[in-house]
Design a protein around this motif. Sequence first.
Motif, short mmCIF file in Angstrom:
data_model
loop_
_atom_site.label_atom_id
_atom_site.label_comp_id
_atom_site.label_asym_id
_atom_site.label_seq_id
_atom_site.Cartn_x
_atom_site.Cartn_y
_atom_site.Cartn_z
N ALA A 230 14.11 30.19 22.54
CA ALA A 230 15.51 29.76 22.64
C ALA A 230 15.79 28.60 21.69
O ALA A 230 16.85 28.55 21.04
CB ALA A 230 15.81 29.35 24.07
N LYS A 231 14.86 27.68 21.58
CA LYS A 231 15.02 26.56 20.64
C LYS A 231 15.09 27.08 19.20
O LYS A 231 15.90 26.61 18.39
CB LYS A 231 13.85 25.58 20.79
CG LYS A 231 13.86 24.80 22.10
CD LYS A 231 12.69 23.83 22.15
CE LYS A 231 12.70 23.04 23.46
NZ LYS A 231 11.61 22.03 23.52
N GLU A 232 14.24 28.03 18.91
CA GLU A 232 14.21 28.60 17.56
C GLU A 232 15.52 29.31 17.23
O GLU A 232 16.05 29.19 16.11
CB GLU A 232 13.03 29.56 17.45
CG GLU A 232 12.71 29.99 16.04
CD GLU A 232 11.43 30.79 15.96
OE1 GLU A 232 11.41 31.83 15.28
OE2 GLU A 232 10.42 30.37 16.60
N ALA A 233 16.05 30.04 18.19
CA ALA A 233 17.32 30.75 17.97
C ALA A 233 18.47 29.77 17.77
O ALA A 233 19.37 30.00 16.96
CB ALA A 233 17.60 31.67 19.14
N THR A 234 18.42 28.65 18.50
CA THR A 234 19.47 27.64 18.37
C THR A 234 19.43 26.98 17.00
O THR A 234 20.46 26.72 16.38
CB THR A 234 19.30 26.56 19.46
OG1 THR A 234 19.30 27.19 20.74
CG2 THR A 234 20.43 25.56 19.41
N VAL A 235 18.22 26.72 16.51
CA VAL A 235 18.06 26.16 15.16
C VAL A 235 18.61 27.14 14.12
O VAL A 235 19.23 26.74 13.13
CB VAL A 235 16.58 25.85 14.88
CG1 VAL A 235 16.36 25.51 13.41
CG2 VAL A 235 16.11 24.70 15.75
N ALA A 236 18.39 28.44 14.34
CA ALA A 236 18.87 29.45 13.40
C ALA A 236 20.39 29.45 13.29
O ALA A 236 20.95 29.68 12.22
CB ALA A 236 18.37 30.83 13.82
N VAL A 237 21.07 29.18 14.41
CA VAL A 237 22.54 29.12 14.40
C VAL A 237 23.00 27.99 13.49
O VAL A 237 23.89 28.16 12.65
CB VAL A 237 23.08 28.93 15.83
CG1 VAL A 237 24.59 28.67 15.79
CG2 VAL A 237 22.79 30.15 16.68
N ALA A 238 22.40 26.82 13.67
CA ALA A 238 22.78 25.67 12.84
C ALA A 238 22.47 25.92 11.37
O ALA A 238 23.28 25.63 10.48
CB ALA A 238 22.06 24.42 13.34
N SER A 239 21.29 26.49 11.10
CA SER A 239 20.89 26.74 9.72
C SER A 239 21.82 27.74 9.03
O SER A 239 22.12 27.62 7.84
CB SER A 239 19.45 27.26 9.69
OG SER A 239 18.55 26.30 10.21
N ALA A 240 22.29 28.73 9.77
CA ALA A 240 23.19 29.73 9.20
C ALA A 240 24.52 29.12 8.77
O ALA A 240 25.22 29.67 7.91
CB ALA A 240 23.45 30.85 10.22
N ASN A 241 24.84 27.95 9.33
CA ASN A 241 26.08 27.27 8.98
C ASN A 241 25.85 26.07 8.07
O ASN A 241 26.70 25.19 7.95
CB ASN A 241 26.80 26.83 10.25
CG ASN A 241 27.42 28.00 10.99
OD1 ASN A 241 28.56 28.39 10.72
ND2 ASN A 241 26.68 28.57 11.93
#
Length: 322
Positions: free
Chosen positions: A252-263
């Motif tokens: 879940a932490k990794e997926a959350t980081v991916a959201v920020a990185s995509a933006n």
Amino acid sequence: MSEGSMQRRAQRDGQYEQRVRRVKRLRLALVGAAAVPVILVAAGCSSDSGSDSGSASGSGDSTQQGSGGGADPSASASRTVQAAAFGKLPKACGVLSAKTLTELVPKGAKSAREGASDDAASRASCSWSSLENKGVKGSQFRWLNVSLLRFDSDAARGSGEKQAQVFYAKQVQDARAVPEAKNAAAQPLADTGDEATTVRYDLKKKEGAFKQQTVVTRVANVVVTLDYNGAGLAGEKTPDADDLVKAAQKAAKEATVAVASANGVDTGSGSGSDGKTGGGAGTTSPSPSKAASKTASKSPSPSSSPSKAASASPSTSASKKS
């Protein structure tokens, strides 16, 4: 009476009549002169009255116009809301590194199935399944699903972050209210987005005892819901729930980081072993000022929530061997 006397008397009489006529003419002139100011005064009063009425009416009109302008409904209706921090979502099937997938779904790291979406920038999902067949000893089953929902700011609904907060709370509530769930427990998860909660429970199915973990995370205007369950089938040992919880929280932490990185938000978490961004489990609290502030014309409604992973029958996935 002598003729001279008569003449003088007649003269006096004539003079008297002349004086009388002059006096009469003078009186008439004075009366006429006096009448003129009366008329003028009356006209002046009438004019003043009209002027007062006109000015009163004018001030009334201006007052009405002023009050009407101040109570313009369109002006009061046009509220401004803060722009949404994130304007897009990452590819749902790419939010987890190959290393993480191998840990969570050992036999299904490449079994990604992308969910249908009519707007990939606002909602996306991906699922993986793993069945480790141990022959007569049974099998270990794992199922993983990641759902992402992004909210745009809207004058009627409010800011994207406010909408995401409401949806986040609803997702946590739904995870805690799954029918037939046993031993349900919820706990906050630190260092993951702006807020995160882990919900865990046991679920008895005909195939075996399943251990379910749901981690709901909100980062700015995006909500990430990660569902992960495991079971020992055909006599295989039931997996340790604590191990499954730790694995789900890491993902879940990794997926959350991916959201920020995509933006375009640098979280400083590094990348996964496969080189993809989002391999770390660091804190993710991106500043909205650094994120994309694109506002779409259509905002996703909380009613269009991702499908609940808990409601998906694990027996369906378990029947498919990798």
